[in-house]
Motif scaffolding. Structure first.
Motif, PDB file in Angstrom:
ATOM      1  N   ASP A 167       0.840  -1.202   0.000  1.00 20.64           N
ATOM      2  CA  ASP A 167       0.000   0.000   0.000  1.00 20.64           C
ATOM      3  C   ASP A 167       0.874   1.250   0.000  1.00 20.64           C
ATOM      4  OD1 ASP A 167      -2.386  -1.476   0.075  1.00 20.64           O
ATOM      5  OD2 ASP A 167      -2.273  -1.673   2.255  1.00 20.64           O
ATOM      6  N   LEU A 168       1.933   1.203  -0.784  1.00 26.47           N
ATOM      7  CA  LEU A 168       2.875   2.309  -0.871  1.00 26.47           C
ATOM      8  C   LEU A 168       2.875   2.890  -2.277  1.00 26.47           C
ATOM      9  CD1 LEU A 168       5.846   0.539   0.925  1.00 26.47           C
ATOM     10  CD2 LEU A 168       4.422   2.333   1.932  1.00 26.47           C
ATOM     11  N   GLN A 169       3.174   4.160  -2.375  1.00 26.42           N
ATOM     12  CA  GLN A 169       3.368   4.800  -3.674  1.00 26.42           C
ATOM     13  C   GLN A 169       4.784   5.345  -3.744  1.00 26.42           C
ATOM     14  OE1 GLN A 169       1.253   8.544  -4.277  1.00 26.42           O
ATOM     15  NE2 GLN A 169       0.708   8.614  -2.109  1.00 26.42           N
ATOM     16  N   PHE A 170       5.408   5.165  -4.907  1.00 25.95           N
ATOM     17  CA  PHE A 170       6.747   5.689  -5.111  1.00 25.95           C
ATOM     18  C   PHE A 170       6.648   7.165  -5.483  1.00 25.95           C
ATOM     19  CE2 PHE A 170      10.345   6.567  -8.016  1.00 25.95           C
ATOM     20  CZ  PHE A 170      11.381   6.380  -7.104  1.00 25.95           C
ATOM     21  N   LEU A 171       7.394   8.008  -4.757  1.00 25.24           N
ATOM     22  CA  LEU A 171       7.316   9.455  -4.974  1.00 25.24           C
ATOM     23  C   LEU A 171       8.440   9.987  -5.853  1.00 25.24           C
ATOM     24  CD1 LEU A 171       6.381  10.760  -1.402  1.00 25.24           C
ATOM     25  CD2 LEU A 171       4.860  10.057  -3.264  1.00 25.24           C
ATOM     26  N   GLY A 172       9.590   9.331  -5.856  1.00 27.86           N
ATOM     27  CA  GLY A 172      10.716   9.826  -6.627  1.00 27.86           C
ATOM     28  C   GLY A 172      12.018   9.612  -5.876  1.00 27.86           C
ATOM     29  N   LYS A 173      13.049  10.309  -6.308  1.00 27.05           N
ATOM     30  CA  LYS A 173      14.365  10.141  -5.695  1.00 27.05           C
ATOM     31  C   LYS A 173      15.061  11.486  -5.560  1.00 27.05           C
ATOM     32  CE  LYS A 173      16.752   9.225 -10.087  1.00 27.05           C
ATOM     33  NZ  LYS A 173      17.504   8.229 -10.884  1.00 27.05           N
ATOM     34  N   MET A 174      16.050  11.518  -4.667  1.00 27.09           N
ATOM     35  CA  MET A 174      16.858  12.719  -4.459  1.00 27.09           C
ATOM     36  C   MET A 174      18.312  12.277  -4.304  1.00 27.09           C
ATOM     37  SD  MET A 174      15.444  13.503  -0.624  1.00 27.09           S
ATOM     38  CE  MET A 174      15.009  12.105   0.441  1.00 27.09           C
ATOM     39  N   PRO A 175      19.270  13.113  -4.691  1.00 25.53           N
ATOM     40  CA  PRO A 175      20.673  12.722  -4.562  1.00 25.53           C
ATOM     41  C   PRO A 175      21.052  12.464  -3.112  1.00 25.53           C
ATOM     42  CG  PRO A 175      20.442  14.678  -5.934  1.00 25.53           C
ATOM     43  CD  PRO A 175      19.113  14.448  -5.295  1.00 25.53           C
ATOM     44  N   PHE A 176      21.881  11.438  -2.903  1.00 31.82           N
ATOM     45  CA  PHE A 176      22.419  11.201  -1.566  1.00 31.82           C
ATOM     46  C   PHE A 176      23.879  11.623  -1.543  1.00 31.82           C
ATOM     47  CE2 PHE A 176      24.771   8.811   1.586  1.00 31.82           C
ATOM     48  CZ  PHE A 176      24.030   9.096   2.716  1.00 31.82           C
ATOM     49  N   SER A 177      24.240  12.434  -0.560  1.00 28.68           N
ATOM     50  CA  SER A 177      25.602  12.918  -0.417  1.00 28.68           C
ATOM     51  C   SER A 177      26.203  12.402   0.881  1.00 28.68           C
ATOM     52  CB  SER A 177      25.623  14.455  -0.420  1.00 28.68           C
ATOM     53  OG  SER A 177      26.898  14.936  -0.066  1.00 28.68           O
ATOM     54  N   PHE A 178      27.318  11.702   0.788  1.00 23.18           N
ATOM     55  CA  PHE A 178      27.993  11.217   1.992  1.00 23.18           C
ATOM     56  C   PHE A 178      28.500  12.384   2.830  1.00 23.18           C
ATOM     57  CE2 PHE A 178      27.883   7.446  -0.552  1.00 23.18           C
ATOM     58  CZ  PHE A 178      27.859   6.390   0.350  1.00 23.18           C
ATOM     59  N   GLU A 179      28.819  13.508   2.172  1.00 23.94           N
ATOM     60  CA  GLU A 179      29.315  14.674   2.900  1.00 23.94           C
ATOM     61  C   GLU A 179      28.264  15.234   3.856  1.00 23.94           C
ATOM     62  OE1 GLU A 179      29.658  14.205  -0.336  1.00 23.94           O
ATOM     63  OE2 GLU A 179      31.826  13.861  -0.419  1.00 23.94           O
ATOM     64  N   GLN A 180      27.002  14.921   3.627  1.00 30.54           N
ATOM     65  CA  GLN A 180      25.930  15.389   4.506  1.00 30.54           C
ATOM     66  C   GLN A 180      26.007  14.713   5.879  1.00 30.54           C
ATOM     67  OE1 GLN A 180      22.010  14.594   2.947  1.00 30.54           O
ATOM     68  NE2 GLN A 180      20.990  16.021   4.323  1.00 30.54           N
ATOM     69  N   PHE A 181      26.686  13.555   5.936  1.00 28.83           N
ATOM     70  CA  PHE A 181      26.748  12.760   7.168  1.00 28.83           C
ATOM     71  C   PHE A 181      28.209  12.433   7.486  1.00 28.83           C
ATOM     72  CE2 PHE A 181      22.686  11.998   5.124  1.00 28.83           C
ATOM     73  CZ  PHE A 181      21.789  12.215   6.167  1.00 28.83           C
ATOM     74  N   PRO A 182      28.957  13.388   8.037  1.00 32.66           N
ATOM     75  CA  PRO A 182      30.379  13.163   8.326  1.00 32.66           C
ATOM     76  C   PRO A 182      30.595  11.937   9.216  1.00 32.66           C
ATOM     77  CG  PRO A 182      29.822  15.472   8.582  1.00 32.66           C
ATOM     78  CD  PRO A 182      28.525  14.744   8.388  1.00 32.66           C
TER      79      PRO A 182
END
Length: 282
Positions: A167-182
């Motif tokens: 019962d889920l809908q796929f909304l899309g994607k966004m870039p993942f940046s490792f630099e966001q999580f030191p």
């Protein structure tokens, strides 16, 4: 990756806890439950340290729970969370990957199931259990899976077919940046090694019946990364190829090794879900 500080967040399969520790440091949510598949002893022997686990356990600025030996494919463990009134606005699975077989005998012993199907089963079970037991229906109702757009990840058809029979809908994607999580390092499965932080994306699903609108910043990010497709021309969703500007170009693609391989993966997946015959009859 968009994170709202008012959310209750569950992180599953976090390897050495480095993602959860970075999230707690940089983007503290209202509540965090961090889980790994391994035991504490295996965590220490596999990665040679436990300091991120200790950092999470010592966190006092907001509520944090740490669970080891949490298996995302086990519905009973999810039901235990729900029974303890632990439901979440967001559930995150970072770079999931099932370990490969080490021998032909192991492959035979597990029913000759190839790694593509095994990984799709893992992600489908994760989505299904998150939907049934993990997400708060009155909250944001979001699921994030971060992955790469290289083999084998790119062969799982993450956007289109993993959420079938949910019962889920796929909304899309966004870039993942490792630099966001030191401090966060993506680990190889069952090996004390790091994986190169090549281009990655976070894929987003939401409960169909969720009444809460997604935050504007998340919607903008997803829209900005939506594929630009000439809708009046043929396009292969399975391979994310096209648009095709002639029938010959389309025929050549359908006859290509890449398409035939992806078509085979797709057919086995639909058969595994019990959907292939229905699609053929349509």
């Amino acid at each position: 990756m968009f994170l709202d500080p008012s959310w209750r967040v569950l992180v599953v399969g976090d390897g050495d806890f480095s993602f959860s520790a970075a999230l707690a440091e940089r983007f503290p949510p209202r509540y965090l439950c961090a889980t790994i598949y391994d035991s504490v002893a295996t965590l220490a022997s596999k990665y040679g340290e436990q300091y991120r686990l200790q950092l999470l356990q010592a966190q006092t600025s907001f509520p944090v729970q740490v669970l080891t030996e949490f298996d995302v494919t086990d519905p009973q463990q999810w039901q235990t969370l729900a029974a303890n009134h632990q439901q979440f606005d967001l559930i995150i699975f970072q770079f999931p990957l099932v370990p490969g077989f080490t021998s032909k005998a192991e492959f035979e012993a597990h029913g000759r199931i190839d790694s593509n199907l095994r990984n799709r089963r893992l992600l489908h079970q994760f989505l299904l259990h998150s939907q049934k037991f993990g997400l708060n229906p009155d909250g944001a109702g979001l699921i994030y899976i971060s992955s790469k757009e290289v083999k084998p990840y790119s062969e799982w058809d993450i956007e289109h077919s993993l959420h079938l029979k949910t019962d889920l809908q796929f909304l899309g994607k966004m870039p993942f940046s490792f630099e966001q999580f030191p401090g966060y390092q993506m680990r190889n499965v069952d090996r004390d090694k790091f994986v190169r932080d090549t281009a990655s994306f976070t894929y987003v699903w939401q409960l169909d019946l969720c009444l809460e609108a997604i935050p504007a910043a998340l919607a903008i990010s997803l829209q900005a990364n939506a594929p630009e497709i000439e809708t009046d021309l043929p396009y292969c969703e399975l391979c994310q190829a096209g648009p095709f500007h002639s029938q010959q170009e389309q025929r050549d693609h359908h006859a290509s090794k890449r398409h035939l391989k992806m078509q085979g993966f797709h057919q086995r997946w639909l058969e595994d879900l019990g959907l292939f015959e229905a699609e053929v009859n349509e």
